[in-house]
Design an enzyme around this catalytic site. Structure first.
Site, mmCIF file in Angstrom:
data_model
loop_
_atom_site.group_PDB
_atom_site.id
_atom_site.type_symbol
_atom_site.label_atom_id
_atom_site.label_comp_id
_atom_site.label_asym_id
_atom_site.label_seq_id
_atom_site.Cartn_x
_atom_site.Cartn_y
_atom_site.Cartn_z
ATOM 1 N N ASP A 530 0.863 -1.186 0.000
ATOM 2 C CA ASP A 530 0.000 0.000 0.000
ATOM 3 C C ASP A 530 0.905 1.243 0.000
ATOM 4 O O ASP A 530 2.127 1.135 0.152
ATOM 5 C CB ASP A 530 -0.862 -0.057 1.269
ATOM 6 C CG ASP A 530 -2.020 0.910 1.232
ATOM 7 O OD1 ASP A 530 -2.231 1.586 0.207
ATOM 8 O OD2 ASP A 530 -2.733 0.994 2.259
ATOM 9 N N GLU A 533 2.703 5.151 -3.829
ATOM 10 C CA GLU A 533 2.687 6.167 -4.914
ATOM 11 C C GLU A 533 4.006 6.916 -5.026
ATOM 12 O O GLU A 533 4.341 7.294 -6.151
ATOM 13 C CB GLU A 533 1.526 7.140 -4.662
ATOM 14 C CG GLU A 533 0.154 6.492 -4.752
ATOM 15 C CD GLU A 533 -0.200 5.600 -3.563
ATOM 16 O OE1 GLU A 533 0.367 5.837 -2.472
ATOM 17 O OE2 GLU A 533 -1.011 4.692 -3.718
ATOM 18 N N ASP A 605 -9.274 3.976 -1.742
ATOM 19 C CA ASP A 605 -10.181 4.295 -0.642
ATOM 20 C C ASP A 605 -11.504 4.881 -1.128
ATOM 21 O O ASP A 605 -11.712 6.092 -1.103
ATOM 22 C CB ASP A 605 -9.474 5.247 0.330
ATOM 23 C CG ASP A 605 -8.230 4.588 0.914
ATOM 24 O OD1 ASP A 605 -8.083 3.355 0.771
ATOM 25 O OD2 ASP A 605 -7.400 5.299 1.510
#
Ligand SMILES: *[C@@H]1O[C@H](CO)[C@@H](O)[C@H](O)[C@H]1NC(C)=O
Ligand SMILES: *[C@@H]1O[C@H](CO)[C@@H](O)[C@H](O)[C@H]1NC(C)=O
Length: 931
Positions: A530, A533, A605
């Site tokens: 996760d 980025e 999300d």
């Protein structure tokens, strides 16, 4: 640093604990106008449009420079003319790749030589040219065979001919046009928006009478960044963007360039924000938005009857794309309607591949051959994933695990979010909560279950892992190229591993070896990556400052969009090193072209609202058509609490996502399927069981995707590429090539849906077998317990209908075949089988089973590794039921034949179907059943 982290936790407590009412903090993200290079390129486009025919283009090919090599590549120099007539040299290459795709690269000569005198002398001076190395399957593409390309030059252009393709390169103004079958399909620089912002120093640019800024250009933010928290960006190379327009000639339906929470078809951006590709942790994203999200795949394509054309922009910097439909052209190049795309990237070389094919499926195959097809997933990962932030401790995990069995809900994987660690130090377990992970994992293993735990790229400072990274300089570095960068994320102050560095990846693998502190010895533990980025809580646009530095002193600016992929690839390699013959499962949030080879993704999300359920379908479809099919959205919605109806409808939709996971935010109420109570629990259970019954269909669809790039969740227009009315359908889809057509219910209170049939074949309700017929919309009933699923006539699907607790326990279960007769009374279909977990399939231990029914005889033909151990073990797997749907009048005796023996089977008739009971054929060798 402390202040920021306190502020952040305050922010968490406000936003997370209250029901989210506010959407994305869009002010955190730059608009095009606030972004130097985007603003400048849009300004330029506006000025050129204003000038119309008066505009004097600045780019031309130097005729003397052209070299046609015998490998079919043409190279030479493009010259950009400055105000005083002097020129900037831009070396270019054009090559025809395997499969008749065309690659164009444009670099900048001055950047190749160095000695530019930029503020930081250590930085690599050349333009970043390695995005393709990461994106493409083998790093370098294969070029067309020797002799396949005929090159001709004339005084105003050069032509490349290969097969039915003809590409012409016009020297002035520089343009490239690709023709296929006599029709122009793509034109690069049709509108003269090519703009390579060449190197100049601030002094050169700001000098009076500077030759470096032409009247049509803007200088906005070329040496500084005036956006909020980006102000510290040193922009060491000044303005260095690359940009060009590409026209899709004759096309007005275009797709691709995820990730955006938007429609399947791309929209015009005139007077609106462009689509932005910049991987960011976008908190509470909004639907119908072109804001950037977690991942980027810079591949866009158009579809029209008979043709499909694609543009793959191999650039990993911050990128914006403007799109405009032009009804009719007045140019000399084409008078047809066209869709223009204006690609603008902050840095890097121009490196683009054009694809022109006859159908979207051919395009998917070609794009996949170039960038790699999706991995063949470990079969468990196609089952149901139960996730939540967080399952608190071992007994919580085991309770959820036991309840699944108590309520008869199959599941394969339970997940742990960040709280399982000691102070969010990855590669540790919080001892009080998880005293013996191997023990817990072995309980899961008893019923063939798996666990996935989260590991992110930010590493909390001052523990052995981050200490090692800092000490050996394996982290992302500050703009000085020396110090390891420190920022904030979940653990507070952190450093980021630089997985562009092979040594860092090597170290990453060591952390995962069998017996390591995190992983223990369990084979049923896989990984979730996760925040890659990367998410940096105190960074500009919640990400890393662009002037950070990576391996070989490349700026982060140029590699930003591919960083996340390098991280999950390192994790994949680590798991493969750990157990070499087990297919790793990795879920990633950030991705780039090529991510499909090693990871699944989810859409981040989302919220527990109907519009997010609705929006998930076009989002997942878009990922499927750009080669990233292993995709899904959080079932139930991450933020907030879904109503019972919404939750049920989300399960009924989620079972069709290639990646099927329920997930929930730490502040949302528990919502495992048994919490809602009856009738909801049973409806959700039945939906999950349908997914499990169809696992052979999903696995076969993945195998096809793995070999020919077929989307697993497939838009309707792939089925009917000549039916223009199907191009905009984004709320229904097919499952691979199975013929299953699904139209999920995504509206509150709805009790019916209008399903669109894209052609005149029969479509049978998969539950009642009632046939629909006729191209166009049909209203069908859909009360809460009903999922509108149809099987198109002419298809055969293989299912496994016995309830088991996990996919592993279904391994040797018998099959049910469903034969849906076409209007002509025939059908065919495929089934792929291997052990589902090792790489033995690559050694030939698999079978492909082809079913054909000609109206009287159903034949099964098996090819593959018939003498291989797993395939041989399938001798105990039989077909327990064959259901014919449609108009069939069987003869009195059903004759079955296999292995030289013949016998008779019984059947029974019911409304719309004939069921042959227990024909007793083995799945792993040929047989026939005559009706
Ligand atoms: C084609 O040949 C030229 C000249 O030998 C070489 O520079 C170039 O790299 C080759 N192109 C490819 C794609 O192999
Ligand atoms: C992992 O390590 C354990 C303990 O040393 C060992 O028993 C097991 O065989 C190893 N597993 C594999 C697949 O190597």
């Amino acid at each position: 640093m402390r202040v920021i982290s306190c502020l952040f936790s305050l922010w968490i407590s406000i936003v997370f604990i209250c029901t989210p009412v506010e959407g994305v903090k869009s002010y955190l993200f730059k608009t095009c106008e606030q972004s130097g290079f985007c603003s400048r390129n849009r300004h330029l486009a506006g000025e050129i449009a204003k000038a119309g025919g008066e505009y004097q283009p600045r780019y031309s090919v130097n005729i003397e420079s052209i070299l046609a090599h015998d490998n079919g590549t043409v190279s030479g120099l493009i010259e950009k003319s400055l105000n005083d007539g002097s020129v900037v040299g831009l070396p270019f290459t054009i090559s025809v790749l395997e499969d008749s795709n065309l690659r164009l690269t444009i670099d900048e000569a001055r950047r190749l030589v160095g000695g530019l005198g930029v503020s930081n002398g250590k930085l690599k001076t050349r333009r970043y040219n390695e995005a393709a190395d990461w994106a493409l399957q083998d790093g370098k593409p294969r070029i067309a065979e020797k002799g396949a390309v005929e090159v001709k030059t004339s005084s105003d252009s050069l032509q490349l001919k290969y097969g039915e393709y003809e590409t012409s390169v016009q020297y002035y103004p520089f343009k490239v046009a690709v023709k296929y079958k006599g029709e122009t399909q793509l034109i690069l620089n049709h509108d003269n928006l090519l703009n390579i912002e060449h190197f100049r120093t601030k002094e050169e640019q700001t000098a009076e009478d500077s030759i470096h800024v032409s009247p049509e250009e803007s200088t906005f933010d070329s040496f500084q960044d005036s956006f909020k928290d980006s102000k510290k960006d040193k922009l060491p190379f000044g303005p260095e963007s690359v940009s060009v327009d590409v026209s899709f000639v004759g096309y007005d339906h275009v797709y691709g360039i995820p990730e955006h929470a938007d429609s399947l078809e791309l929209k015009d951006t005139v007077g609106a924000e462009p689509y932005r590709l910049y991987n960011v942790d976008i908190f509470e994203y909004e639907i119908n938005s072109r804001l950037p999200m977690y991942g980027a795949i810079p591949f866009m394509f158009g579809v029209k009857p008979g043709f499909a054309s694609g543009v793959f922009w191999m650039n990993s910097a911050d990128t914006y794309v403007d799109i405009e439909r032009v009804k009719h052209g007045e140019s000399t190049l084409t008078t047809e309607k066209r869709t223009t795309s204006h690609w603008m990237s902050e840095s890097g070389v121009l490196d683009v591949v054009f694809f022109v094919k006859e159908s979207p499926q051919e395009l998917s195959t070609s794009y996949g051959s170039l960038t790699g097809f999706v991995q063949l997933p470990n079969l468990f990962s196609l089952g149901y994933h139960q996730c939540r932030w967080n399952y608190n401790d071992e007994s919580d995990v085991l309770q959820v695990h036991n309840n699944m069995d108590k309520y008869g809900i199959p599941y394969d994987t339970i997940w742990l979010d960040i709280e399982y660690t000691e102070e969010k130090k990855y590669f540790t377990w919080k001892k009080e909560l998880f005293p013996d992970p191997d023990r817990m994992l072995s309980v899961l293993d008893e019923t063939g279950r798996y666990m996935v735990v989260i590991i992110d790229p930010h590493l909390k400072v001052n523990y052995e892992v981050s200490d090692y990274v800092v000490k050996h300089s394996l982290g992302v570095r500050d703009s000085d190229c020396k110090k390891t960068y420190h920022g904030h994320c979940w653990p507070g102050e952190s450093v980021w591993i630089d997985t562009l560095d092979p040594e860092a990846s090597q170290y990453w693998s060591e952390l995962y070896v069998n017996g390591s502190r995190l992983m223990g010895n369990s084979q049923n533990l896989h990984i979730w990556n996760d925040m890659n980025e990367p998410s940096v809580f105190n960074g500009p646009e919640t990400s890393a400052p662009k002037d950070l530095v990576h391996f070989q002193n490349w700026e982060h600016r140029s590699v930003h969009n591919l960083y996340g992929m390098t991280f999950h690839e390192a994790t994949y390699d680590a798991l493969k090193t750990r157990f070499y013959n087990q297919r790793p499962f990795i879920l990633t949030r950030s991705f780039f072209s090529g991510s499909q080879r090693t990871a699944a993704m989810w859409t981040g999300d989302n919220m527990a609202k109907w519009e997010y359920l609705r929006g998930s379908i076009p989002m997942v479809l878009t990922l499927n058509v750009v080669g990233m099919p292993f995709a899904g959205a959080d079932v139930g919605g991450f933020f907030g609490d879904p109503s019972k109806e919404l939750l049920v409808r989300w399960y009924q939709t989620g079972i069709w996502y290639p990646f099927f996971r329920a997930h929930a935010h730490i502040d949302s109420r528990r919502r495992e399927p048994w919490i809602a109570g009856e009738p909801y629990t049973s409806i959700m259970r039945d939906a999950v069981r349908l997914r499990y019954a169809l696992l052979p269909v999903f696995y076969t669809a993945f195998q096809e995707s793995h070999t020919v790039g077929t989307p697993v969740m497939r838009p309707v227009f792939y089925e009917t590429p000549n039916n223009v009315a199907s191009y905009g359908i984004e709320d229904e889809f097919f499952v691979g090539n199975s013929g299953l057509l699904v139209k999920p219910v995504v509206d509150e209170g709805a009790t019916s849906v209008d399903v669109y049939l894209p052609d005149d074949e029969l479509y049978y309700d998969f539950q009642t077998f009632i046939a629909l017929h006729g191209q166009g919309f049909h209203t069908v009933e859909a009360p809460l317990e009903k999922i509108p699923v149809f099987i198109k006539g002419g298809h055969v699907v293989a299912m496994k209908q016995r309830y088991r607790r996990s996919s592993k326990l279904m391994k040797y279960d018998p099959y049910t075949l469903v034969i849906a007769l076409s209007s002509k009374g025939s059908a065919s279909g495929k089934l792929y089988i291997d052990d589902g977990e090792t790489f033995d399939n690559e050694l030939g231990d698999f079978v492909n089973v082809a079913f054909t029914f000609d109206g009287r005889k159903l034949s099964s033909s098996v090819t593959g590794g018939l003498d291989q151990p797993f395939v041989q073990s399938l001798a105990r797997v039989t077909v327990e039921r064959i259901i014919f749907i449609g108009d069939l009048k069987p003869s009195k005796e059903i004759k079955v034949s296999q292995g030289g023996e013949q016998w008779v089977a019984q059947y029974e008739s019911s409304e719309g179907a004939i069921t042959i009971k227990n024909p007793q054929v083995k799945i792993n060798s040929d047989w026939t059943v005559s009706v």
